[in-house]
Design a protein around this motif. Sequence first.
Motif, PDB file in Angstrom:
ATOM      1  N   THR A  75     -15.885 -10.924   1.635  1.00  0.00           N
ATOM      2  CA  THR A  75     -16.727 -12.100   1.860  1.00  0.00           C
ATOM      3  C   THR A  75     -17.860 -12.207   0.844  1.00  0.00           C
ATOM      4  N   GLY A  76     -17.944 -11.228  -0.058  1.00  0.00           N
ATOM      5  CA  GLY A  76     -19.044 -11.213  -1.012  1.00  0.00           C
ATOM      6  C   GLY A  76     -18.938 -12.266  -2.095  1.00  0.00           C
ATOM      7  N   ASP A  77     -20.067 -12.579  -2.690  1.00  0.00           N
ATOM      8  CA  ASP A  77     -20.102 -13.483  -3.851  1.00  0.00           C
ATOM      9  C   ASP A  77     -19.631 -12.734  -5.099  1.00  0.00           C
ATOM     10  N   ILE A  78     -19.967 -11.436  -5.150  1.00  0.00           N
ATOM     11  CA  ILE A  78     -19.601 -10.571  -6.267  1.00  0.00           C
ATOM     12  C   ILE A  78     -18.669  -9.488  -5.740  1.00  0.00           C
ATOM     13  N   ILE A  79     -17.631  -9.184  -6.515  1.00  0.00           N
ATOM     14  CA  ILE A  79     -16.611  -8.228  -6.104  1.00  0.00           C
ATOM     15  C   ILE A  79     -16.502  -7.106  -7.126  1.00  0.00           C
ATOM     16  N   CYS A  80     -16.194  -5.912  -6.644  1.00  0.00           N
ATOM     17  CA  CYS A  80     -15.805  -4.810  -7.526  1.00  0.00           C
ATOM     18  C   CYS A  80     -14.969  -3.845  -6.708  1.00  0.00           C
ATOM     19  N   TRP A  81     -14.284  -2.938  -7.392  1.00  0.00           N
ATOM     20  CA  TRP A  81     -13.702  -1.831  -6.646  1.00  0.00           C
ATOM     21  C   TRP A  81     -14.144  -0.537  -7.280  1.00  0.00           C
ATOM     22  N   LEU A  82     -14.347   0.435  -6.407  1.00  0.00           N
ATOM     23  CA  LEU A  82     -14.837   1.744  -6.812  1.00  0.00           C
ATOM     24  C   LEU A  82     -13.924   2.780  -6.179  1.00  0.00           C
ATOM     25  N   ASN A  83     -13.149   3.475  -6.994  1.00  0.00           N
ATOM     26  CA  ASN A  83     -12.227   4.463  -6.462  1.00  0.00           C
ATOM     27  C   ASN A  83     -12.973   5.565  -5.727  1.00  0.00           C
ATOM     28  N   ALA A  84     -12.273   6.210  -4.786  1.00  0.00           N
ATOM     29  CA  ALA A  84     -12.914   7.180  -3.907  1.00  0.00           C
ATOM     30  C   ALA A  84     -13.454   8.403  -4.646  1.00  0.00           C
ATOM     31  N   ASP A  85     -12.957   8.654  -5.859  1.00  0.00           N
ATOM     32  CA  ASP A  85     -13.462   9.797  -6.622  1.00  0.00           C
ATOM     33  C   ASP A  85     -14.489   9.397  -7.678  1.00  0.00           C
ATOM     34  N   ASP A  86     -14.852   8.118  -7.724  1.00  0.00           N
ATOM     35  CA  ASP A  86     -15.874   7.636  -8.653  1.00  0.00           C
ATOM     36  C   ASP A  86     -17.165   7.315  -7.899  1.00  0.00           C
ATOM     37  N   ALA A  87     -18.186   6.887  -8.620  1.00  0.00           N
ATOM     38  CA  ALA A  87     -19.463   6.575  -7.985  1.00  0.00           C
ATOM     39  C   ALA A  87     -20.248   5.611  -8.867  1.00  0.00           C
ATOM     40  N   PHE A  88     -21.240   4.952  -8.267  1.00  0.00           N
ATOM     41  CA  PHE A  88     -22.146   4.123  -9.051  1.00  0.00           C
ATOM     42  C   PHE A  88     -23.123   5.022  -9.801  1.00  0.00           C
ATOM     43  N   GLU A 188     -25.606  -1.532 -20.218  1.00  0.00           N
ATOM     44  CA  GLU A 188     -26.273  -0.716 -19.211  1.00  0.00           C
ATOM     45  C   GLU A 188     -25.238   0.197 -18.562  1.00  0.00           C
ATOM     46  N   TYR A 189     -25.710   1.306 -18.008  1.00  0.00           N
ATOM     47  CA  TYR A 189     -24.821   2.217 -17.283  1.00  0.00           C
ATOM     48  C   TYR A 189     -24.661   1.735 -15.843  1.00  0.00           C
ATOM     49  N   PHE A 190     -23.397   1.632 -15.416  1.00  0.00           N
ATOM     50  CA  PHE A 190     -23.100   1.174 -14.062  1.00  0.00           C
ATOM     51  C   PHE A 190     -22.282   2.175 -13.234  1.00  0.00           C
ATOM     52  N   ALA A 191     -21.532   3.072 -13.897  1.00  0.00           N
ATOM     53  CA  ALA A 191     -20.566   3.865 -13.135  1.00  0.00           C
ATOM     54  C   ALA A 191     -20.432   5.299 -13.620  1.00  0.00           C
ATOM     55  N   LEU A 192     -19.975   6.142 -12.707  1.00  0.00           N
ATOM     56  CA  LEU A 192     -19.578   7.527 -12.994  1.00  0.00           C
ATOM     57  C   LEU A 192     -18.074   7.611 -12.776  1.00  0.00           C
TER      58      LEU A 192
END
Length: 269
Positions: A75-88, A188-192
């Motif tokens: 339902t979000g305006d902005i979408i992303c997916w983050l795998n279970a072994d990754d992080a912000f 900019e850095y966004f993810a690990l």
Amino acid sequence: MRVTVITPSKDQGIYIEHCLRSVHGQTHRDLEHIVLDGMSSDETAEIASRFPCTFLQRKDSGPAQAINRGLEMATGDIICWLNADDAFWDPTTLERVVRSFTDLPEVDAITGNGYYIDNHGRFVSPIIASRPDRLSLRWLTRHDTVLQPATFWRRNQFRLDETLRFCFDWKLWIDFFQDGKNILYVAEYFALYRLQPESLTYQDSASRRHEIYGMIKIFSKRRPQIAWCWFIWRAYQLSELLNAPTLKAAARGANEIMKLMSGDRISST
């Protein structure tokens, strides 16, 4: 502006708490987190129950199908997916992402930098776009230049190709460009991005190289690169058939040399 984070998971209990903490520790609070679990047999469900996420367990055909189910629910305006072994990257990641979309209403998607981490969450090396000017359909049809966990987009009708097991994110970025979406690189850095033995990318199998070859055949249509991707796939296939890891290592090294010599124009990404 609401953000939906979709997390596909299967037996990632050893890593998922880091992922969940990075999502639910964000300073941007208008957040929806959907975790799609493919019937894990480990502690994933128990860990997820400690966080205010929507947790659904259901068999799936792979990550692409799980993510598509999340996209239908989002339902979000902005979408992303983050795998279970990754992080912000840090608690301000989504705040900075939302600010970019608010300030730039003409932008449909943004992508940024990340950092490789190891099994234990230790920093390994940065993932920085060396040539942001190559964020284009022309270059995407040669190889994937987009860092998936550092990419966010305005909710739309596009879904992942569930026939793909490795390259579904790459195909989605191509779909965006072919539809005329405005995709912006943000320095900019966004993810690990975790390097761990069970991940599909880390395993770097002949099956993955075959799928890359298939993508290049469909989208690139450049004969030298098609031939090269076929060669790399066959070398990987032979390596696995003969149980000869040195052959795979040699093919990987040859691929890096070809990429360098051709100015990134020929490679099996």
